[in-house]
Design an enzyme around this catalytic site. Structure first.
Site, PDB file in Angstrom:
ATOM      1  N   LYS A 143      43.042  30.322  23.203  1.00 53.03           N
ATOM      2  CA  LYS A 143      43.657  30.723  24.480  1.00 53.03           C
ATOM      3  C   LYS A 143      45.146  30.997  24.288  1.00 53.03           C
ATOM      4  O   LYS A 143      45.714  31.935  24.866  1.00 53.03           O
ATOM      5  CB  LYS A 143      43.441  29.627  25.531  1.00 53.03           C
ATOM      6  CG  LYS A 143      41.991  29.564  26.012  1.00 53.03           C
ATOM      7  CD  LYS A 143      41.660  28.299  26.786  1.00 53.03           C
ATOM      8  CE  LYS A 143      40.155  28.241  27.053  1.00 53.03           C
ATOM      9  NZ  LYS A 143      39.675  27.009  27.629  1.00 53.03           N
ATOM     10  N   GLN A 189      41.387  21.649  30.055  1.00 50.17           N
ATOM     11  CA  GLN A 189      40.337  21.853  29.055  1.00 50.17           C
ATOM     12  C   GLN A 189      39.273  20.760  29.173  1.00 50.17           C
ATOM     13  O   GLN A 189      39.598  19.573  29.139  1.00 50.17           O
ATOM     14  CB  GLN A 189      40.965  21.853  27.650  1.00 50.17           C
ATOM     15  CG  GLN A 189      39.988  22.174  26.542  1.00 50.17           C
ATOM     16  CD  GLN A 189      39.432  23.608  26.619  1.00 50.17           C
ATOM     17  OE1 GLN A 189      40.151  24.549  26.940  1.00 50.17           O
ATOM     18  NE2 GLN A 189      38.157  23.760  26.338  1.00 50.17           N
ATOM     19  N   ASP A 243      40.259  29.154  36.038  1.00 44.09           N
ATOM     20  CA  ASP A 243      38.907  28.913  35.518  1.00 44.09           C
ATOM     21  C   ASP A 243      37.854  29.042  36.628  1.00 44.09           C
ATOM     22  O   ASP A 243      36.658  29.078  36.352  1.00 44.09           O
ATOM     23  CB  ASP A 243      38.811  27.490  34.918  1.00 44.09           C
ATOM     24  CG  ASP A 243      38.712  27.509  33.398  1.00 44.09           C
ATOM     25  OD1 ASP A 243      38.431  28.581  32.838  1.00 44.09           O
ATOM     26  OD2 ASP A 243      38.914  26.437  32.778  1.00 44.09           O
TER      27      ASP A 243
END
Ligand code: NDP
Length: 286
Positions: free
Chosen positions: A52, A96, A119
């Site tokens: 990322k 994460q 997300d």
């Protein structure tokens, strides 16, 4: 022979577009920044986060990695996430997953401001997706949809079968193709007659997490097959959920692993981060 839907080529196109959008925003003095929280030292998570960060660098997005020790408390993490949510210099916030077992993921995700939820995991964005309202769509299903579109696969009126019902892949994928007017069936570990159901699919999305799960006899000739799985086969080689060599000759289109959905997932994160920054600058809505 199936058309191979290359995530590599498509992700490169998406990232190029994002880089252009980022450059325009930055030229106007706006921040474009993704803050990522990584708790503990799970090597797979560290690898994903490094990917990322590379994508951010490629797109001109400022990437801030907050590394926290494995014994970080839920309250400490929630406080940090709330602070990032309120920080005007941060466009997107990502936690994460998975988190260490003593931290409730739901509580942490809920602390992300919906307008920074790149997300698409917060209850607000999930609810919007269910209601068919504009929202941040989770990156993996968004990537799958972009691949279907890029391959010119018709969706409206077609039968779509999604294998897997997780909150991050299966469920949002089903909702996305439903939104595109497919007739959708979601299968899971308790599904009976799974092979028969799969054989009816014009679009088959596999998100099970088992190497070679989808075999040729489960695929309708001409179907579009999207392979989300990330597994290692017996030889330790990276592979998806689909027996690619056997399915490719009869499918209409198929995405490979590696070089498929994984790359598009990352590209969609960049797209969502740009959109969050554009929203903060008053230049876009969800
Ligand atoms: P989960 O483990 O959360 O979900 C797996 C799903 O598969 C569950 O719904 C489960 O059913 C179902 N399942 C398991 N066994 C069977 C079976 N024998 N028959 C039918 N269904 C079954 O996984 P994720 O959704 O998080 O991920 C799925 C795969 O996609 C993994 O390989 C993961 O690594 C990969 N992945 C790839 C990404 C990418 O960017 N390419 C991003 C995210 C994930 P039940 O609910 O009943 O248990």
């Amino acid at each position: 022979m199936a058309h191979i839907i290359s995530g590599k080529a498509l992700a490169a196109e998406v990232k190029q577009r994002v880089a252009q959008g980022v450059a325009e925003l930055k030229a106007q003095g706006h921040a474009v920044c993704l803050r990522v929280f990584l708790v503990g030292d799970d090597p797979a998570s560290a690898t994903y986060v490094a990917g990322k960060q590379r994508d951010c660098a490629e797109c001109g997005i400022t990437s801030q990695l907050v590394r926290l020790p494995a014994d970080t408390t839920q309250q400490q993490l929630v406080e940090q996430v709330l602070r990032a949510s309120e920080d005007d210099t941060v466009s997107g916030v990502l936690v994460q997953l998975p988190l260490p077992a003593h931290i409730q993921e739901d509580a942490v995700i809920a602390a992300i401001a919906p307008h920074k939820d790149v997300d698409g995991f917060t209850p607000v964005n999930v609810g919007r997706l269910v209601l068919g309202q504009p929202c941040f769509v989770p990156c993996t299903p968004a990537g799958c949809l972009a691949m279907l579109r890029a391959a010119g696969v018709p969706i409206a009126g077609r039968r779509a079968v999604v294998l897997g019902r997780s909150n991050i892949v299966g469920k949002p994928m089903a909702l996305l193709v439903l939104r595109e007017h497919a007739t959708v069936t979601v299968c899971h570990s308790r599904t009976q007659g799974l092979a028969d159901i799969c054989r009816e699919a014009d679009i088959l999305v596999a998100a099970v997490g088992k190497a070679g799960f989808v075999t040729a006899d489960m695929v309708k000739p001409g179907a579009a097959v999207i392979d989300v799985g990330i597994n290692r086969n017996a030889a330790g080689k990276l592979c998806g959920d689909v027996d690619f060599d056997a399915v490719q000759p009869l499918a209409g289109a198929i995405s490979p692993v590696p070089g498929g959905v994984g790359l598009m997932t990352r590209a969609m994160l960049m797209e969502n981060t740009l959109r969050a920054a554009q929203m903060a600058a008053g230049q876009a809505a969800l």
